[in-house]
Design a protein around this motif. Structure first.
Motif, PDB file in Angstrom:
ATOM      1  N   ALA A   9     -16.493  12.715  54.474  1.00 34.88           N
ATOM      2  CA  ALA A   9     -16.656  11.990  55.737  1.00 34.88           C
ATOM      3  C   ALA A   9     -15.742  10.772  55.791  1.00 34.88           C
ATOM      4  CB  ALA A   9     -18.116  11.557  55.893  1.00 34.88           C
ATOM      5  N   TYR A  10     -15.654  10.058  54.668  1.00 35.80           N
ATOM      6  CA  TYR A  10     -14.805   8.870  54.619  1.00 35.80           C
ATOM      7  C   TYR A  10     -13.327   9.253  54.769  1.00 35.80           C
ATOM      8  CZ  TYR A  10     -12.315   4.832  52.783  1.00 35.80           C
ATOM      9  OH  TYR A  10     -11.439   3.784  52.621  1.00 35.80           O
ATOM     10  N   LEU A  11     -12.932  10.294  54.043  1.00 36.10           N
ATOM     11  CA  LEU A  11     -11.536  10.716  54.099  1.00 36.10           C
ATOM     12  C   LEU A  11     -11.132  11.214  55.475  1.00 36.10           C
ATOM     13  CD1 LEU A  11     -11.089  12.590  50.677  1.00 36.10           C
ATOM     14  CD2 LEU A  11     -10.403  10.265  51.275  1.00 36.10           C
ATOM     15  N   SER A  12     -12.112  11.743  56.220  1.00 36.93           N
ATOM     16  CA  SER A  12     -11.807  12.240  57.565  1.00 36.93           C
ATOM     17  C   SER A  12     -11.287  11.128  58.469  1.00 36.93           C
ATOM     18  CB  SER A  12     -13.051  12.881  58.196  1.00 36.93           C
ATOM     19  OG  SER A  12     -14.051  11.902  58.431  1.00 36.93           O
ATOM     20  N   SER A  13     -11.695   9.895  58.169  1.00 37.93           N
ATOM     21  CA  SER A  13     -11.241   8.761  58.980  1.00 37.93           C
ATOM     22  C   SER A  13      -9.981   8.117  58.407  1.00 37.93           C
ATOM     23  CB  SER A  13     -12.347   7.696  59.074  1.00 37.93           C
ATOM     24  OG  SER A  13     -12.654   7.176  57.793  1.00 37.93           O
TER      25      SER A  13
ATOM     26  N   LYS B 125      -3.269  20.682  45.832  1.00 39.45           N
ATOM     27  CA  LYS B 125      -2.518  21.179  44.668  1.00 39.45           C
ATOM     28  C   LYS B 125      -3.318  20.989  43.379  1.00 39.45           C
ATOM     29  CE  LYS B 125       2.039  20.547  46.734  1.00 39.45           C
ATOM     30  NZ  LYS B 125       3.298  19.749  46.737  1.00 39.45           N
ATOM     31  N   ILE B 126      -3.989  19.847  43.266  1.00 37.10           N
ATOM     32  CA  ILE B 126      -4.836  19.611  42.088  1.00 37.10           C
ATOM     33  C   ILE B 126      -5.982  20.628  42.054  1.00 37.10           C
ATOM     34  CG2 ILE B 126      -6.445  17.996  40.993  1.00 37.10           C
ATOM     35  CD1 ILE B 126      -4.721  15.710  42.086  1.00 37.10           C
ATOM     36  N   GLY B 127      -6.585  20.839  43.214  1.00 40.60           N
ATOM     37  CA  GLY B 127      -7.675  21.802  43.313  1.00 40.60           C
ATOM     38  C   GLY B 127      -7.227  23.220  42.978  1.00 40.60           C
TER      39      GLY B 127
ATOM     40  N   ALA C  39     -14.896  21.566  47.882  1.00 41.17           N
ATOM     41  CA  ALA C  39     -15.960  20.944  48.673  1.00 41.17           C
ATOM     42  C   ALA C  39     -15.459  19.777  49.524  1.00 41.17           C
ATOM     43  CB  ALA C  39     -17.093  20.476  47.744  1.00 41.17           C
ATOM     44  N   ILE C  40     -14.728  18.856  48.906  1.00 39.01           N
ATOM     45  CA  ILE C  40     -14.279  17.678  49.650  1.00 39.01           C
ATOM     46  C   ILE C  40     -13.348  18.058  50.806  1.00 39.01           C
ATOM     47  CG2 ILE C  40     -12.969  15.522  49.508  1.00 39.01           C
ATOM     48  CD1 ILE C  40     -14.141  15.115  46.718  1.00 39.01           C
ATOM     49  N   PRO C  41     -12.310  18.900  50.574  1.00 36.08           N
ATOM     50  CA  PRO C  41     -11.476  19.322  51.710  1.00 36.08           C
ATOM     51  C   PRO C  41     -12.277  20.061  52.778  1.00 36.08           C
ATOM     52  CG  PRO C  41     -10.348  19.774  49.656  1.00 36.08           C
ATOM     53  CD  PRO C  41     -11.750  19.365  49.293  1.00 36.08           C
ATOM     54  N   PHE C  42     -13.300  20.834  52.353  1.00 33.54           N
ATOM     55  CA  PHE C  42     -14.138  21.562  53.314  1.00 33.54           C
ATOM     56  C   PHE C  42     -14.889  20.583  54.213  1.00 33.54           C
ATOM     57  CE2 PHE C  42     -18.455  23.090  54.290  1.00 33.54           C
ATOM     58  CZ  PHE C  42     -18.128  24.132  55.160  1.00 33.54           C
ATOM     59  N   TYR C  43     -15.524  19.575  53.595  1.00 34.95           N
ATOM     60  CA  TYR C  43     -16.271  18.594  54.389  1.00 34.95           C
ATOM     61  C   TYR C  43     -15.326  17.749  55.234  1.00 34.95           C
ATOM     62  CZ  TYR C  43     -20.739  19.605  52.182  1.00 34.95           C
ATOM     63  OH  TYR C  43     -21.891  20.223  51.773  1.00 34.95           O
ATOM     64  N   PHE C  44     -14.178  17.421  54.669  1.00 34.88           N
ATOM     65  CA  PHE C  44     -13.191  16.650  55.421  1.00 34.88           C
ATOM     66  C   PHE C  44     -12.766  17.398  56.682  1.00 34.88           C
ATOM     67  CE2 PHE C  44      -8.578  16.617  56.191  1.00 34.88           C
ATOM     68  CZ  PHE C  44      -8.453  15.361  56.771  1.00 34.88           C
ATOM     69  N   THR C  45     -12.450  18.694  56.511  1.00 36.86           N
ATOM     70  CA  THR C  45     -12.011  19.511  57.637  1.00 36.86           C
ATOM     71  C   THR C  45     -13.121  19.676  58.673  1.00 36.86           C
ATOM     72  OG1 THR C  45     -10.534  20.758  56.174  1.00 36.86           O
ATOM     73  CG2 THR C  45     -11.066  21.753  58.300  1.00 36.86           C
ATOM     74  N   SER C  46     -14.336  19.942  58.190  1.00 30.93           N
ATOM     75  CA  SER C  46     -15.471  20.156  59.097  1.00 30.93           C
ATOM     76  C   SER C  46     -15.788  18.903  59.903  1.00 30.93           C
ATOM     77  CB  SER C  46     -16.710  20.584  58.296  1.00 30.93           C
ATOM     78  OG  SER C  46     -16.472  21.779  57.593  1.00 30.93           O
ATOM     79  N   ILE C  47     -15.818  17.759  59.217  1.00 28.10           N
ATOM     80  CA  ILE C  47     -16.152  16.508  59.902  1.00 28.10           C
ATOM     81  C   ILE C  47     -15.027  16.095  60.845  1.00 28.10           C
ATOM     82  CG2 ILE C  47     -16.641  14.047  59.566  1.00 28.10           C
ATOM     83  CD1 ILE C  47     -17.981  14.833  56.913  1.00 28.10           C
ATOM     84  N   SER C  48     -13.771  16.342  60.441  1.00 29.48           N
ATOM     85  CA  SER C  48     -12.644  16.036  61.318  1.00 29.48           C
ATOM     86  C   SER C  48     -12.745  16.857  62.605  1.00 29.48           C
ATOM     87  CB  SER C  48     -11.315  16.348  60.603  1.00 29.48           C
ATOM     88  OG  SER C  48     -11.146  15.516  59.486  1.00 29.48           O
TER      89      SER C  48
END
Length: 208
Positions: free
Chosen positions: A59-63, A77-79, A125-134
């Motif tokens: 959520a934070y990264l989405s902003s 790439k790390i993932g 998980a983090i990219p998934f939540y980032f994309t969804s929240i964005s």
């Protein structure tokens, strides 16, 4: 935004992200068959603990990352590297232990921390939540604040725990039918993580 709205979106997004085959939900099935349903619940609790923070970070990264897309590529790439290493490890486990072992009791704390470790390796998980929240922000359904993020993360934690618990329960109830699949579980997990990892590599080569 209201508490119920954020909770609802968190729950729905977590369930939709966890319902498809992944190394987390298949690990729950494998763990439930090998160590019992109670141990699987502690494994899931470990997952949920990490997912709460991953949803917050997403959520934070989405902003933030929408304005700095180069960081997204680095995270991906790390993932990808971690997914390929996981795939190799699952294939190693499949080769070294092809027979389904009898249920082995495991300490609850060990199951819980194993869940935390596995969830930390789930860099999707983090990219998934980032994309969804964005996506929700773009539609005007979500506005990032610390409070909204906490509500959303709580909903996603509840959703993930509920769905993974279904996997654990179903696995025990149809254990005999899953016996063959269970012996191939590490192979299946290796294939899933391998395909996603290789797919990411191809994507980077094409777009890079």
């Amino acid at each position: 935004m209201t508490f119920i709205t954020c909770l609802f979106f968190g729950f729905v997004i977590a369930v939709s992200g966890s319902i498809v085959p992944s190394f987390l939900n298949l690990t729950v099935v494998k763990f439930s068959l090998k160590s019992g349903q109670k141990a699987a619940y502690f494994l899931i609790a470990g997952f949920a603990t990490v997912l709460f923070f991953q949803a917050n970070i997403g959520a934070y990264l989405s902003s933030i990352l929408m304005k700095n897309s180069e960081y997204i590529s680095i995270i991906q790439k790390i993932g990808t590297g971690i997914l390929i290493l996981l795939s190799i490890n699952f294939f190693r486990l499949y080769v070294t232990s092809k027979k389904l072992k009898k249920k082995v009791e495991i300490e609850r704390s060990k199951a819980y921390f194993h869940g935390i470790g596995m969830a930390l390796l789930n860099t999707v998980a983090i990219p998934f939540y980032f994309t969804s929240i964005s996506f929700l922000i773009g539609l005007g359904y979500f506005e990032y604040t610390i409070q909204n993020s906490l509500y959303f993360s709580l909903g996603s934690t509840i959703g993930s725990f509920a769905l993974y618990s279904v996997y654990a329960t179903v696995a025990n109830k149809i254990e005999e039918k899953l016996a063959f699949i269970a012996t191939k579980m590490d192979f299946i997990l290796g294939c899933i993580t391998g395909v996603v990892g290789i797919g990411n590599v191809v994507y980077f080569l094409v777009t890079g």
